[in-house]
Design an enzyme around this catalytic site. Structure first.
Site, short mmCIF file in Angstrom:
data_model
loop_
_atom_site.label_atom_id
_atom_site.label_comp_id
_atom_site.label_asym_id
_atom_site.label_seq_id
_atom_site.Cartn_x
_atom_site.Cartn_y
_atom_site.Cartn_z
N TYR A 1 73.04 46.61 71.53
CA TYR A 1 73.95 47.08 72.58
C TYR A 1 73.68 46.38 73.91
CZ TYR A 1 76.04 51.02 70.05
OH TYR A 1 76.76 51.80 69.17
N ASP B 1 74.10 54.76 65.52
CA ASP B 1 75.52 55.01 65.79
C ASP B 1 76.24 55.30 64.48
OD1 ASP B 1 77.97 54.98 67.30
OD2 ASP B 1 78.37 52.99 66.46
N LYS C 1 66.75 47.33 58.20
CA LYS C 1 67.22 46.29 57.28
C LYS C 1 66.13 45.22 57.28
CE LYS C 1 70.31 44.38 54.54
NZ LYS C 1 70.78 44.94 53.28
#
Ligand SMILES: CC(C)[C@H](C(=O)O)[C@@H](O)C(=O)O
Ligand SMILES: CC(C)[C@H](C(=O)O)[C@@H](O)C(=O)O
Lengths: 361, 361
Positions: free
Chosen positions: A144, A250, A194
């Site tokens: 972000y 999110d 991940k």
């Protein structure tokens, strides 16, 4: 008498009408618990753009700085969607507030309330096994805010780029938030990453493992984001606290919210290291139903409860609100979206739900 | 007679046993359609690490280069999870193959087969409305491969970073894949992004809008990744083709697969611009059930069908396999994980399912 000052940023759409109910509830706990919560209202979002030329006017920011907490409504709507991205309500107000106050620790609880299992989009047997997850999302770093972020070049060679970036210190502090929260819950942290692809995720794993040493009573597991998305649907009851980076949080928090089938009941807290926080409903500004008095005020009221608990240190008042909400729902005082078509005529208005909660405090 | 050469990379876990069934099916279509498909088997994954010291030996890569397509099984398992990331099967073999052959266009169909609605983890009324989604995922760029990617610094200041990066050309070619696929389906493309936060997503939107002009018969909508994750659960029938960047496609395609409740029935294609492709099941190597003859071979068989359709230009043979699979499932020839506990004793073995499909070709 304990005295507090909060900034009330109702915003757009259903924001003002659900905020009115949260204020009723604050009045009730002021009385019952002998505390004083001074409230200053400030413009924000599309309303602020229309009336003051920007989504987060300087007076609003100053007002927030002078408060103990921010009670936030919801912002945005089609009217402001054509503005350049940087000026739009979500980015100019919400992301700026998160960043300005270093609100790195975002707590998003999602649970199915007793009696409301049928609202869940999950198969009956899975919904019956329960959804009760706390997503702990890192909120001020990651992709972000990472630099560089931009675009270069012309035509087919135009390239856009965003940077996912995490420091060890940033990961450490959000990991602590997750483990601390887990100690008061079912003592399990599922860290979502991940790590088979992202270097950020590998650092995330390392630091999380390290922090876990300090919480021997809490179990830590690592799960890839793609698998987490699946497991949540297949067997949500396996999760207690889910620790996520900004982007993954999110996605995961919205998935969890949807699994409950009752977004109008979910609140969230965004806090910094000094106990200051912004408290807001999980849902959006819902411009399509704004002004009709049918919006569900519970998420806004539970936002006020989280504020009392985490920023104002008034756990007893927060407990009273939470219990009153559970009782109100159990008593069947429900807004229309929580009822099936056959029972929709029994829907309570926004104000009726607010009043019912006040009565039960 | 049409002659083809394919590289068969069975890999680890259940890979070899389900690949054996896919080979039976290839034998059957060779006969019935008068084609010849020469098959060369090569080591890959953990098996290749154990026997040749690396997950993707040079001979394997060379064999793939000399073939018309790669039929891939599945790789990895706990045995190789402690290796450094770069050497692990997933990364060293799968990501390298994708990148080496520029397999940018990843097609991942997910649907609920008639009669198997009860397997879906969704509420019965939602499952009944259907899931039939094609995820078109960009597979060779984005945050998987963007540079710089690494870590720097010491102690609490250690910083890790990954770069999400897209050129206009990269977005354009995958958008074309999505619109072309939609023309053969329900003519709707839902492009998944996070344009309220990512610069890459804004370029993604621009280019997708541009490409859409060339397909006036196809409807385009944009949807944020967080909202897409929710809408898929609430109302999956609204989606036809979902166009995704590499990371978002990883998440969304697994979510779609889970919504069907039958991962063992889903195949995927990863293709470049020259018709060359790698075809593999959606599920993993499932080491826990390997070697027992109970794994579902359908996903591997449907991978072979996709290969016939997309790389070998043998649509009739592919249609025959697809029809035989539907018939086999409808006839109730099912591996155990597709049956409820009460009916599990009726489970067919891996070989029985393969044979049943062959019979129906
Ligand atoms: C509005 C948007 C920028 C925001 C986010 O992505 O953080 C929202 O989706 C949320 O989850 O609070
Ligand atoms: C194994 C992993 C690197 C891979 C990916 O993330 O692409 C897998 O999850 C997939 O979806 O094919």
């Amino acid at each position: 008498m304990s005295e507090y000052t909060i900034a009330v940023l109702a915003g757009d759409g259903i924001g003002p009408e659900v905020m009115a109910e949260a204020e009723k509830v604050l009045n009730a706990v002021e009385q019952r618990f002998g505390i004083s919560i001074k409230r200053n209202a400030y413009p924000v979002g599309g309303y602020a753009i229309d009336n003051h030329g920007e989504a987060l006017p300087a007076t609003t920011l100053l007002g927030c700085e002078q408060s103990d907490a921010i009670l936030f409504g919801s912002i945005g709507g089609p009217k402001w969607d054509t503005l350049p991205l940087e000026q739009r309500p979500e980015r100019a107000a919400l992301l700026t507030l998160r960043s300005h106050f270093d609100l790195f620790s975002n707590l998003r609880p999602a649970k199915i309330y007793p009696g409301l299992e049928a609202l869940s989009p999950l198969r009956a047997d899975i919904a019956a096994s329960g959804v009760d997850v706390l997503v702990v999302r890192e909120l001020t770093s990651g992709i972000y805010f990472g630099q560089p972020k931009g675009r270069e070049g012309e035509g087919e060679d135009t390239v856009a780029f965003d940077t996912m970036r995490y420091t060890q210190a940033e990961i450490r502090r959000i990991a602590h938030s997750a483990f601390k929260a887990a100690q008061y819950r079912r003592k399990k942290v599922s860290s979502v990453d991940k790590a088979n692809v992202l270097v950020c995720s590998r650092l995330w794993r390392e630091v999380t493992e390290e922090v876990a040493q300090e919480y021997p009573d809490v179990e830590l597991e690592h799960i890839y984001i793609d698998n987490a998305t699946m497991q949540l649907i297949k067997d949500p009851a396996q999760f207690d606290v889910m620790l996520c980076s900004n982007l993954f949080g999110d996605i995961i928090s919205d998935e969890c919210a949807m699994l409950t089938g009752s977004m109008g009941l979910l609140a969230s807290a965004s806090m910094n290291g000094e106990g200051f926080g912004l408290y807001e409903p999980a849902g959006g500004s819902a411009p399509d139903i704004a002004g009709q008095g049918i919006a569900n005020p519970v998420a806004q009221i539970l936002s006020a409860s989280m504020m009392l608990r985490f920023s104002l240190g008034q756990a007893a008042a927060a407990d009273a609100i939470d219990a009153a909400v559970v009782q109100t729902l159990a008593d069947g005082v429900l807004t229309g979206e929580l009822l099936d078509t056959a029972n929709r005529h029994k829907a309570a208005t926004t104000a009726q739900v607010g009043d019912a909660i006040v009565q039960r405090i």
